[in-house]
Design a protein around this motif. Structure first.
Motif, short mmCIF file in Angstrom:
data_model
loop_
_atom_site.label_atom_id
_atom_site.label_comp_id
_atom_site.label_asym_id
_atom_site.label_seq_id
_atom_site.Cartn_x
_atom_site.Cartn_y
_atom_site.Cartn_z
N VAL A 9 0.71 -0.95 0.15
CA VAL A 9 -0.02 -0.09 -0.05
C VAL A 9 1.37 1.04 -0.28
O VAL A 9 0.37 1.96 -0.82
CB VAL A 9 -1.26 0.14 1.41
CG1 VAL A 9 -1.63 1.58 1.51
CG2 VAL A 9 -2.32 -0.95 0.55
N ILE A 15 -3.11 8.12 -5.72
CA ILE A 15 -4.16 7.73 -4.89
C ILE A 15 -3.78 9.84 -3.82
O ILE A 15 -2.63 9.96 -3.59
CB ILE A 15 -4.23 7.39 -3.51
CG1 ILE A 15 -3.45 6.96 -3.48
CG2 ILE A 15 -4.77 6.05 -4.65
CD1 ILE A 15 -3.19 4.97 -2.52
N GLU A 19 -7.36 8.40 0.68
CA GLU A 19 -7.42 7.38 0.29
C GLU A 19 -5.98 6.70 0.70
O GLU A 19 -6.44 5.27 0.16
CB GLU A 19 -7.39 6.98 -1.70
CG GLU A 19 -8.73 8.26 -2.23
CD GLU A 19 -8.24 8.56 -3.38
OE1 GLU A 19 -9.35 8.86 -3.56
OE2 GLU A 19 -7.24 8.11 -3.96
N CYS A 20 -4.61 6.56 1.34
CA CYS A 20 -3.93 5.90 1.15
C CYS A 20 -4.60 5.60 3.01
O CYS A 20 -4.46 4.32 3.68
CB CYS A 20 -2.72 7.17 1.35
SG CYS A 20 -1.49 6.02 2.36
N LEU A 23 -6.43 2.54 2.33
CA LEU A 23 -6.35 1.43 2.65
C LEU A 23 -5.43 0.38 3.19
O LEU A 23 -5.04 -0.17 3.55
CB LEU A 23 -5.44 2.22 1.07
CG LEU A 23 -5.94 2.32 -0.34
CD1 LEU A 23 -5.44 2.56 -1.26
CD2 LEU A 23 -6.31 0.29 -0.46
N ILE A 58 -14.33 5.12 -0.56
CA ILE A 58 -14.11 3.50 -0.75
C ILE A 58 -14.62 3.68 -2.29
O ILE A 58 -14.36 2.94 -2.49
CB ILE A 58 -15.22 2.56 -0.14
CG1 ILE A 58 -13.84 2.31 1.41
CG2 ILE A 58 -15.24 0.80 -0.30
CD1 ILE A 58 -14.67 1.51 2.97
N ARG A 60 -14.43 5.49 -3.99
CA ARG A 60 -13.49 6.61 -5.79
C ARG A 60 -12.02 5.05 -5.75
O ARG A 60 -11.60 5.01 -6.56
CB ARG A 60 -12.55 7.52 -4.19
CG ARG A 60 -13.83 8.66 -4.81
CD ARG A 60 -12.25 9.98 -4.48
NE ARG A 60 -11.67 10.34 -3.70
CZ ARG A 60 -12.28 10.51 -2.14
NH1 ARG A 60 -13.13 11.36 -1.99
NH2 ARG A 60 -10.63 10.43 -1.46
N LEU A 61 -12.32 4.11 -4.48
CA LEU A 61 -10.71 3.75 -4.24
C LEU A 61 -11.19 2.44 -5.09
O LEU A 61 -10.55 1.84 -6.23
CB LEU A 61 -10.26 2.83 -3.19
CG LEU A 61 -10.32 4.15 -2.05
CD1 LEU A 61 -9.87 3.17 -0.53
CD2 LEU A 61 -8.29 3.90 -2.97
N LYS A 64 -11.11 3.31 -8.49
CA LYS A 64 -9.11 3.13 -9.41
C LYS A 64 -8.84 1.41 -8.83
O LYS A 64 -8.06 1.36 -10.09
CB LYS A 64 -8.67 4.34 -8.43
CG LYS A 64 -9.10 6.18 -8.41
CD LYS A 64 -7.98 6.55 -7.71
CE LYS A 64 -8.47 7.88 -7.73
NZ LYS A 64 -7.63 8.64 -6.54
N PHE A 66 -8.63 -0.23 -6.77
CA PHE A 66 -7.80 -0.49 -5.29
C PHE A 66 -8.44 -1.51 -4.53
O PHE A 66 -8.01 -1.65 -3.52
CB PHE A 66 -7.19 0.52 -5.14
CG PHE A 66 -5.92 1.19 -5.84
CD1 PHE A 66 -4.72 0.89 -6.15
CD2 PHE A 66 -5.79 2.36 -6.18
CE1 PHE A 66 -3.49 1.09 -6.55
CE2 PHE A 66 -5.29 3.43 -7.35
CZ PHE A 66 -3.99 2.65 -7.17
N VAL A 67 -9.29 -1.60 -4.54
CA VAL A 67 -10.48 -1.92 -3.56
C VAL A 67 -11.50 -2.40 -4.88
O VAL A 67 -12.06 -2.49 -4.99
CB VAL A 67 -10.53 -1.29 -2.61
CG1 VAL A 67 -12.17 -2.01 -1.78
CG2 VAL A 67 -9.64 -1.05 -1.97
N VAL A 83 -8.58 -5.63 -0.63
CA VAL A 83 -7.48 -5.09 -1.43
C VAL A 83 -6.03 -4.82 -2.33
O VAL A 83 -5.78 -6.16 -2.22
CB VAL A 83 -6.45 -4.34 -0.56
CG1 VAL A 83 -5.29 -3.02 -0.28
CG2 VAL A 83 -7.44 -3.55 1.02
#
Length: 256
Positions: A9, A15, A19-20, A23, A58, A60-61, A64, A66-67, A83
Motif C-alpha cells: 500500500v 491516490i 485514500e492512502c 487503504l 471507498i 473512489r478506490l 480506481k 484498488f479495492v 485490497v
C-alpha cells in the motif's frame, strides 16, 4: 494485519492522503490476500474520518481498482473488502466488474479440474464453489445488468453507493427482483412502479432513498393485483342494461 499488503500500500501511486489512510486501515485488518471485513464505524475510528467520508473514499478506490467489495460475504454478513495494490488492466476476464467493483460472472468460467491427492483424514475441505458460481454465467450477467438498471432509476452510482454514501443493491436487495418477475410484471412495468413510488415519496421528502429494495415490493404487489382484476384484452364485457330492463328491475325492487 498483513505486513505484505501494508508494505504494498505504501508504494501505491495516484491516490490522495485520505485514500492512502483508508487503504492502510484496510490492510491493518487484511490477510495476505488483502481480504478483510471491518465495519465502516471501525474504519472511521482508525482513520478519524466520518462514516460518510469513509464510504466516499471507498467508492473512489473501487473506481480506481484498488479495492473491490463483495456484499455480505464477510463474517456475520459484513461486506468483504479486497485490497489490490497493483490492479491489472480491466478486461472481461478480470476478477472485478469494470464499473461496479463487484465480482463478475465471467470470472467464474470453469476450467478443467486438475488432479488432486486425497486429503488426510481429519482435514476440513472447504467448498470449491459458491451458490453464485454454480449459476450459469448468462443468468448472473442478466441479474447484474438488471441491478444496474434499478440503481440508475434510484439515482445511485453503478457501484451501488447512494448520494449519502450508503451501499444498496446488495444480494438481499437483488432477491426482490426475482419476486417482481414472479408476479408477472414486465421490466417496463417494474420501472414504472419504481419511478412512481420514488416520485411520490420525494415530493414529500426530497432526496429520499429506501433502505431496502423490498420497499418497492408493496407497489409491485399492488400493480399485480390490479392486473389480475382487470379483464383480459379481448374478453367480452357484460352487455349494458337497457332502459326497459332498468325500469323492470326497479319495479321488482319496489314490489310493483
Amino acid at each position: 494485519m498483513s505486513i505484505k499488503v501494508m508494505s504494498a500500500v505504501w508504494d501505491i501511486e495516484g491516490i490522495d492522503s485520505s485514500e492512502c489512510l483508508v487503504l492502510i486501515a484496510l490492510a491493518d485488518h487484511a490477510d495476505d490476500l488483502g481480504r478483510c471485513y471491518p465495519s465502516i464505524a471501525r474504519l472511521a475510528k482508525r482513520t478519524k474520518l466520518s462514516g460518510r467520508g469513509i464510504q466516499k473514499v471507498i467508492s473512489r478506490l473501487i473506481e480506481k481498482g484498488f479495492v473491490t467489495v463483495t456484499p455480505c460475504a464477510g463474517q456475520g454478513g459484513a461486506n468483504l473488502y479486497t485490497v489490490t495494490a497493483t490492479p491489472e488492466p480491466r478486461s472481461p476476464l478480470n476478477d472485478v466488474h469494470p464499473r461496479t467493483g463487484f465480482t463478475t460472472p465471467l470470472n467464474h468460467v470453469r476450467k478443467t479440474p486438475e488432479p488432486h491427492s486425497p486429503k488426510p483424514s481429519g482435514t476440513v475441505i472447504e467448498p470449491s464453489t459458491t451458490a453464485r458460481e454454480a449459476q450459469p454465467a448468462v443468468v448472473v450477467a442478466a441479474r447484474d445488468s438488471r441491478r444496474e438498471e434499478v440503481l440508475s432509476l434510484m439515482g445511485c452510482s453503478a457501484a451501488g453507493i447512494t448520494p449519502e454514501g450508503r451501499f444498496t443493491g446488495t444480494t438481499n436487495d437483488q432477491v426482490e427482483i426475482a419476486k417482481w418477475d414472479g408476479l408477472g410484471l414486465s421490466r417496463s412495468e417494474q420501472d414504472g412502479v419504481i419511478r412512481d413510488m420514488l416520485a411520490k415519496q420525494r415530493s414529500k421528502s426530497p432526496g429520499f432513498m429506501p433502505n431496502r429494495w423490498s420497499w418497492f415490493t408493496a407497489g409491485m404487489n399492488e400493480l399485480a393485483r390490479a392486473k389480475t382484476a382487470r379483464p383480459a384484452a379481448g374478453t367480452p364485457s357484460a352487455p349494458a342494461e337497457t332502459p326497459e330492463q332498468r325500469r323492470a328491475r326497479r319495479r321488482k325492487m319496489i314490489g310493483g
